[in-house]
Write a protein that holds these residues in place. Sequence first.
Motif, PDB file in Angstrom:
ATOM      1  N   VAL A 264       4.736  13.659  52.333  1.00 14.92           N
ATOM      2  CA  VAL A 264       4.056  13.612  51.205  1.00 14.92           C
ATOM      3  C   VAL A 264       3.165  12.766  50.746  1.00 14.92           C
ATOM      4  O   VAL A 264       3.108  11.436  51.291  1.00 14.92           O
ATOM      5  CB  VAL A 264       5.319  13.404  50.115  1.00 14.92           C
ATOM      6  CG1 VAL A 264       4.765  13.506  48.570  1.00 14.92           C
ATOM      7  CG2 VAL A 264       6.346  14.370  50.086  1.00 14.92           C
TER       8      VAL A 264
ATOM      9  N   TYR B 143      -0.074  22.571  49.814  1.00 13.33           N
ATOM     10  CA  TYR B 143       1.198  22.558  50.528  1.00 13.33           C
ATOM     11  C   TYR B 143       0.607  23.193  52.045  1.00 13.33           C
ATOM     12  O   TYR B 143      -0.226  24.436  52.065  1.00 13.33           O
ATOM     13  CB  TYR B 143       2.326  23.179  50.051  1.00 13.33           C
ATOM     14  CG  TYR B 143       1.974  24.631  49.805  1.00 13.33           C
ATOM     15  CD1 TYR B 143       1.297  25.003  48.426  1.00 13.33           C
ATOM     16  CD2 TYR B 143       2.375  25.480  50.499  1.00 13.33           C
ATOM     17  CE1 TYR B 143       1.172  26.340  47.897  1.00 13.33           C
ATOM     18  CE2 TYR B 143       2.165  27.082  50.345  1.00 13.33           C
ATOM     19  CZ  TYR B 143       1.487  27.650  49.066  1.00 13.33           C
ATOM     20  OH  TYR B 143       1.303  28.700  48.557  1.00 13.33           O
TER      21      TYR B 143
ATOM     22  N   ILE C 130       2.013  18.276  50.390  1.00 12.08           N
ATOM     23  CA  ILE C 130       3.175  18.377  50.966  1.00 12.08           C
ATOM     24  C   ILE C 130       3.283  18.987  52.165  1.00 12.08           C
ATOM     25  O   ILE C 130       2.495  20.194  52.585  1.00 12.08           O
ATOM     26  CB  ILE C 130       3.952  19.400  49.991  1.00 12.08           C
ATOM     27  CG1 ILE C 130       3.702  19.077  48.698  1.00 12.08           C
ATOM     28  CG2 ILE C 130       5.409  19.697  50.452  1.00 12.08           C
ATOM     29  CD1 ILE C 130       4.953  17.846  48.263  1.00 12.08           C
TER      30      ILE C 130
ATOM     31  N   GLY D 210       8.599  23.592  51.766  1.00 12.00           N
ATOM     32  CA  GLY D 210       7.517  22.883  51.118  1.00 12.00           C
ATOM     33  C   GLY D 210       6.785  24.036  50.135  1.00 12.00           C
ATOM     34  O   GLY D 210       6.340  23.346  48.996  1.00 12.00           O
TER      35      GLY D 210
ATOM     36  N   HIS E 233      14.381  19.077  55.170  1.00 15.19           N
ATOM     37  CA  HIS E 233      13.079  19.070  54.413  1.00 15.19           C
ATOM     38  C   HIS E 233      13.546  19.100  52.783  1.00 15.19           C
ATOM     39  O   HIS E 233      13.010  18.377  52.126  1.00 15.19           O
ATOM     40  CB  HIS E 233      12.156  20.110  54.658  1.00 15.19           C
ATOM     41  CG  HIS E 233      11.395  20.153  56.016  1.00 15.19           C
ATOM     42  ND1 HIS E 233      10.662  19.091  56.292  1.00 15.19           N
ATOM     43  CD2 HIS E 233      11.157  21.008  56.831  1.00 15.19           C
ATOM     44  CE1 HIS E 233      10.204  19.392  57.523  1.00 15.19           C
ATOM     45  NE2 HIS E 233      10.520  20.479  57.819  1.00 15.19           N
TER      46      HIS E 233
ATOM     47  N   LEU F 160       8.754  12.152  47.240  1.00 16.10           N
ATOM     48  CA  LEU F 160       7.721  12.357  46.283  1.00 16.10           C
ATOM     49  C   LEU F 160       7.938  11.209  45.170  1.00 16.10           C
ATOM     50  O   LEU F 160       6.854  10.538  44.708  1.00 16.10           O
ATOM     51  CB  LEU F 160       8.199  13.702  45.622  1.00 16.10           C
ATOM     52  CG  LEU F 160       7.177  13.689  44.201  1.00 16.10           C
ATOM     53  CD1 LEU F 160       5.757  13.707  44.200  1.00 16.10           C
ATOM     54  CD2 LEU F 160       7.599  15.101  43.365  1.00 16.10           C
TER      55      LEU F 160
ATOM     56  N   ARG G 120      14.768  15.774  51.763  1.00 13.76           N
ATOM     57  CA  ARG G 120      13.760  14.534  52.018  1.00 13.76           C
ATOM     58  C   ARG G 120      12.713  14.607  50.689  1.00 13.76           C
ATOM     59  O   ARG G 120      12.070  13.601  50.610  1.00 13.76           O
ATOM     60  CB  ARG G 120      13.165  14.415  53.190  1.00 13.76           C
ATOM     61  CG  ARG G 120      14.309  14.493  54.422  1.00 13.76           C
ATOM     62  CD  ARG G 120      14.732  13.137  54.186  1.00 13.76           C
ATOM     63  NE  ARG G 120      15.727  13.216  55.446  1.00 13.76           N
ATOM     64  CZ  ARG G 120      16.697  12.122  55.446  1.00 13.76           C
ATOM     65  NH1 ARG G 120      16.722  11.150  54.816  1.00 13.76           N
ATOM     66  NH2 ARG G 120      18.005  12.462  56.223  1.00 13.76           N
ATOM     67  N   LEU G 121      12.242  15.604  50.222  1.00 11.94           N
ATOM     68  CA  LEU G 121      11.012  16.009  49.660  1.00 11.94           C
ATOM     69  C   LEU G 121      11.261  15.243  48.158  1.00 11.94           C
ATOM     70  O   LEU G 121      10.211  14.495  47.943  1.00 11.94           O
ATOM     71  CB  LEU G 121      10.881  17.471  49.316  1.00 11.94           C
ATOM     72  CG  LEU G 121      10.252  18.110  50.334  1.00 11.94           C
ATOM     73  CD1 LEU G 121       9.946  19.783  50.146  1.00 11.94           C
ATOM     74  CD2 LEU G 121       8.676  17.496  50.552  1.00 11.94           C
TER      75      LEU G 121
ATOM     76  N   THR H   6       8.663  15.645  57.398  1.00 10.59           N
ATOM     77  CA  THR H   6       8.366  15.926  56.125  1.00 10.59           C
ATOM     78  C   THR H   6       7.584  14.864  55.577  1.00 10.59           C
ATOM     79  O   THR H   6       7.378  13.754  55.683  1.00 10.59           O
ATOM     80  CB  THR H   6       9.622  15.493  55.159  1.00 10.59           C
ATOM     81  OG1 THR H   6      10.873  16.260  55.788  1.00 10.59           O
ATOM     82  CG2 THR H   6       9.527  16.406  53.680  1.00 10.59           C
TER      83      THR H   6
ATOM     84  N   SER I  39       5.602  20.353  55.473  1.00 11.02           N
ATOM     85  CA  SER I  39       6.788  20.416  56.058  1.00 11.02           C
ATOM     86  C   SER I  39       6.937  21.722  57.054  1.00 11.02           C
ATOM     87  O   SER I  39       7.773  22.555  57.217  1.00 11.02           O
ATOM     88  CB  SER I  39       7.751  20.874  54.787  1.00 11.02           C
ATOM     89  OG  SER I  39       7.366  22.393  54.414  1.00 11.02           O
TER      90      SER I  39
ATOM     91  N   PHE J 194       8.853  24.238  46.801  1.00 11.22           N
ATOM     92  CA  PHE J 194       8.742  23.035  45.900  1.00 11.22           C
ATOM     93  C   PHE J 194       7.286  22.821  45.499  1.00 11.22           C
ATOM     94  O   PHE J 194       7.450  22.460  44.415  1.00 11.22           O
ATOM     95  CB  PHE J 194       9.204  21.873  47.143  1.00 11.22           C
ATOM     96  CG  PHE J 194       9.128  20.486  46.602  1.00 11.22           C
ATOM     97  CD1 PHE J 194      10.243  19.950  46.281  1.00 11.22           C
ATOM     98  CD2 PHE J 194       8.094  19.624  46.521  1.00 11.22           C
ATOM     99  CE1 PHE J 194      10.299  18.855  45.518  1.00 11.22           C
ATOM    100  CE2 PHE J 194       8.235  18.480  46.071  1.00 11.22           C
ATOM    101  CZ  PHE J 194       9.316  18.138  45.584  1.00 11.22           C
TER     102      PHE J 194
END
Length: 339
Positions: free
Chosen positions: A15, A78, A6, A91, A51, A59, A54-55, A13, A8, A94
């Motif tokens: 992944v 991360y 991850i 990030g 962020h 993902l 979008r995460l 962003t 950020s 998350f």
Amino acid sequence: MRVLGIESSCDETGVALYDTSLGLLSHAIHSQVDMHQAYGGVVPELASRDHIRRLVPLLRHVLVTANANLESLDAIAYTAGPGLAGALLVGASFAAALAFARGIPALPVHHLEGHLLSPLLARDPPQFPFVALLVSGGHTQLMRVAAVGDYTLLGESLDDAAGEAFDKTAKLLGLGYPGGPALAQLATSGRLGCSQLPRPMLHSGDLDFSFSGLKTAVLTLVRNTELSESMRADLAAEFQEAVSDVLVGKSLAALRQCGLHRLVVAGGVGANRRLRERLDQEATKLGVRVFYPDLEFCTDNGAMIAYCGARRLMAGAMASDQGIFAVRPRWPLQELLAP
Ligand code: KG4
Ligand code: ZN
């Protein structure tokens, strides 16, 4: 082992899913460039909020394209720093929450170490040891890299980083954000030798850099002259050439000092075509091999974070305690401990 990465730390962003046996399975990036463009630079609060948005979709996309699911993850890496505090926290929280829910480790990764190891994702990666030229928006450093976690700083920028100098000079030339690619584009129609710009610290005898004087030289020219479109292009070409001359000269000096013949170039400015051309020209003469990450892994991305996390975990790095996370907006690479 499968590691989710991850990223950020700033305005992208990222992944990615990396498998230590199969390699990179999938990766996805969302760039915030369009959103920040109106402001002429990154607005930290907007970056953090984006962020968050979008995460989850990124993902989902990564898992679907890799034909994988959350149950197949062994760890989550991360970016814990350096970068924008709020953006990093998105990030990190998350990753920590997902790792806690799945009962797997979450591993904080240094963003610059991610860049440093990104050329190892290529099909034909360099062997250790090598010299690395790290040229991102916030850092210009030359390192001797002996192994994962074994980094010796050889020299660094005393003021503006190369990327920062590109961005600030682009602004002076009336170009938008992000400045580096815009200036490089303008430079393609410019001629060399039309203006005189310094090559700061090229012959300083050490491996440090200074780019703020170069930006000031451009400022002086811009203030004192009414620049036509073609003169702006000439100035952009000369600026790019001056930065390239210094980066090439110091990289070759670092290779000589270390007695090595492998150079790795990482970070956003490493995407610059003219810099690559100049490095390749000089390297061929000296029997040096230059390794670049694939263009998509030069700028910020999740793949380099997943890869870096996987390498560290394989080398025995400890993950953070379950559910506990921290970020380090300022984090010198030299403080990074070996795994
Ligand atoms: O590594 P990166 O994506 O983010 C940081 O970790 O800072 O680097 C971003 C920097 C910016 O300063 C951007 O203007 C510069 O890399 N950059 C370039 C080019 N592409 C990105 N500079 C010169 N030429 C390029 N083609
Ligand atoms: Zn970066």
